[in-house]
Every structure is written in structure tokens, then in C-alpha cells.
Write a protein that holds these residues in place. Structure first.
Motif, PDB file in Angstrom:
ATOM      1  N   UNK A 110       4.479   1.788  -5.519  1.00  0.00           N
ATOM      2  CA  UNK A 110       4.553   3.227  -5.255  1.00  0.00           C
ATOM      3  C   UNK A 110       3.795   3.622  -3.986  1.00  0.00           C
ATOM      4  N   UNK A 111       2.937   2.747  -3.496  1.00  0.00           N
ATOM      5  CA  UNK A 111       2.163   3.045  -2.291  1.00  0.00           C
ATOM      6  C   UNK A 111       2.846   2.524  -1.030  1.00  0.00           C
ATOM      7  N   UNK A 112       3.348   1.287  -1.086  1.00  0.00           N
ATOM      8  CA  UNK A 112       3.886   0.648   0.117  1.00  0.00           C
ATOM      9  C   UNK A 112       5.413   0.521   0.106  1.00  0.00           C
ATOM     10  N   UNK A 113       6.031   0.620  -1.056  1.00  0.00           N
ATOM     11  CA  UNK A 113       7.470   0.437  -1.163  1.00  0.00           C
ATOM     12  C   UNK A 113       7.903  -1.021  -1.184  1.00  0.00           C
ATOM     13  N   UNK A 125       3.714  -5.533 -17.188  1.00  0.00           N
ATOM     14  CA  UNK A 125       5.008  -4.883 -16.967  1.00  0.00           C
ATOM     15  C   UNK A 125       4.922  -3.409 -16.570  1.00  0.00           C
ATOM     16  N   UNK A 126       3.757  -2.800 -16.717  1.00  0.00           N
ATOM     17  CA  UNK A 126       3.602  -1.398 -16.340  1.00  0.00           C
ATOM     18  C   UNK A 126       3.018  -1.229 -14.940  1.00  0.00           C
ATOM     19  N   UNK A 127       2.861  -2.316 -14.196  1.00  0.00           N
ATOM     20  CA  UNK A 127       2.274  -2.240 -12.846  1.00  0.00           C
ATOM     21  C   UNK A 127       3.129  -1.359 -11.944  1.00  0.00           C
ATOM     22  N   UNK A 128       2.453  -0.512 -11.167  1.00  0.00           N
ATOM     23  CA  UNK A 128       3.165   0.341 -10.212  1.00  0.00           C
ATOM     24  C   UNK A 128       2.742   0.047  -8.779  1.00  0.00           C
ATOM     25  N   UNK A 129       1.772  -0.858  -8.634  1.00  0.00           N
ATOM     26  CA  UNK A 129       1.285  -1.222  -7.307  1.00  0.00           C
ATOM     27  C   UNK A 129       1.399  -2.722  -7.108  1.00  0.00           C
ATOM     28  N   UNK A 130       1.673  -3.127  -5.878  1.00  0.00           N
ATOM     29  CA  UNK A 130       1.647  -4.550  -5.562  1.00  0.00           C
ATOM     30  C   UNK A 130       0.202  -5.032  -5.697  1.00  0.00           C
ATOM     31  N   UNK A 131       0.029  -6.316  -5.760  1.00  0.00           N
ATOM     32  CA  UNK A 131      -1.313  -6.876  -5.915  1.00  0.00           C
ATOM     33  C   UNK A 131      -2.228  -6.426  -4.769  1.00  0.00           C
ATOM     34  N   UNK A 132      -1.716  -6.451  -3.552  1.00  0.00           N
ATOM     35  CA  UNK A 132      -2.514  -6.074  -2.385  1.00  0.00           C
ATOM     36  C   UNK A 132      -2.904  -4.594  -2.449  1.00  0.00           C
ATOM     37  N   UNK A 133      -1.956  -3.735  -2.813  1.00  0.00           N
ATOM     38  CA  UNK A 133      -2.248  -2.300  -2.914  1.00  0.00           C
ATOM     39  C   UNK A 133      -3.244  -2.027  -4.037  1.00  0.00           C
ATOM     40  N   UNK A 134      -3.132  -2.747  -5.142  1.00  0.00           N
ATOM     41  CA  UNK A 134      -4.074  -2.589  -6.248  1.00  0.00           C
ATOM     42  C   UNK A 134      -5.475  -3.019  -5.827  1.00  0.00           C
TER      43      UNK A 134
END
Length: 146
Positions: A110-113, A125-134
């Protein structure tokens, strides 16, 4: 785990191994979305079942004359309620993830697309951010107490 794999095959769903073996070009195709929708629906049902069990457990009033036993029972109830509160928050995230599948936005940061990644979605399964963004978000929270 074998029963879940067999159940997935009966429903025509991919297994985790098949999911991980798919090429990056197939990211969030219909089969992958069906897999994650099924996983999220199972998690949603499990949380709802746990909530029902908690409700019935708390309705069973036990009168115990010993104050120590009463305190133990109250502590167990408090612990169970804290667990259900965490699950209530998780249920909201699960339902939001199902809505993201419906809107075609599931699996994308949701941050970087950028793609979140199959391995990360299998783990959470509920992750909304990539590992780097998280990691960036957690670092900001650590630095600024956000």
C-alpha cells in the motif's frame, strides 16, 4: 498439514509448494488469489469459532468458595478475553484483506505499489506492506515513537 493439502486439492486450489514454484509473471493471478481467499476465509472462520467458544465458556458461571481458586478462574477469563481482543483486531485485518482481493489490490504494497511477495503473504496473509516498507515503518516508529 497433509489434510489441508488434500482439502486444497479437492477444492482445486494450489498447494503452498505449487504457489512458491510459480513464476513471478504469474503474481496474483486468479489461482493465487483463490488460494489466499480460501486461507483468509479459513482464518476468519477459526476466529469466529474461537469467539463462540469464549462466549460459552464465560457463560458457564462457576461459584468457587476459595478466593485463590476464584482468582485463578478470573485470571484465566481475563487472559482469554485479551486473546479474543487480539483476534478481534486480526479478524478486522482478515476481512480487509478479503476486500482487497475483491478489489484486485491484494498482494501489492500500500506504500510503494510493489509486490508484497508470496512467501511473506504465506507467513502473514494480512500483510499490506512489502518487507522493505514494513522495516522502514518499524524503524520510523522506533526512532520517533510514532
Amino acid at each position: 498439514m497433509a489434510s489441508k493439502t488434500a482439502a486444497a486439492k479437492n477444492q482445486g486450489l494450489l498447494t503452498e509448494k505449487e504457489l512458491l514454484a510459480m513464476p513471478e509473471a504469474d503474481y496474483m493471478n486468479a489461482a493465487q488469489l483463490a488460494f489466499f481467499r480460501n486461507r483468509l476465509k479459513e482464518l476468519e472462520q477459526e476466529i469466529l469459532n474461537n469467539a463462540d467458544a469464549t462466549t460459552s465458556n464465560l457463560r458457564e458461571t462457576q461459584y468457587v468458595p476459595d478466593p485463590a481458586d476464584r482468582a485463578t478462574i478470573e485470571e484465566e477469563h481475563a487472559l482469554e478475553l485479551r486473546t479474543r481482543d487480539r483476534e478481534r483486531k486480526l479478524l478486522k485485518k482478515v476481512q480487509q484483506s478479503i476486500a482487497l482481493i475483491d478489489s484486485g489490490e491484494y498482494g501489492w504494497c500500500e506504500e510503494t505499489g510493489e509486490p508484497i511477495g508470496i512467501a511473506r503473504l504465506l507467513a502473514r496473509p494480512t500483510a499490506t506492506l512489502s518487507l522493505e516498507a514494513q522495516e522502514r515503518r518499524e524503524m520510523r516508529q522506533k526512532l520517533y515513537g510514532d
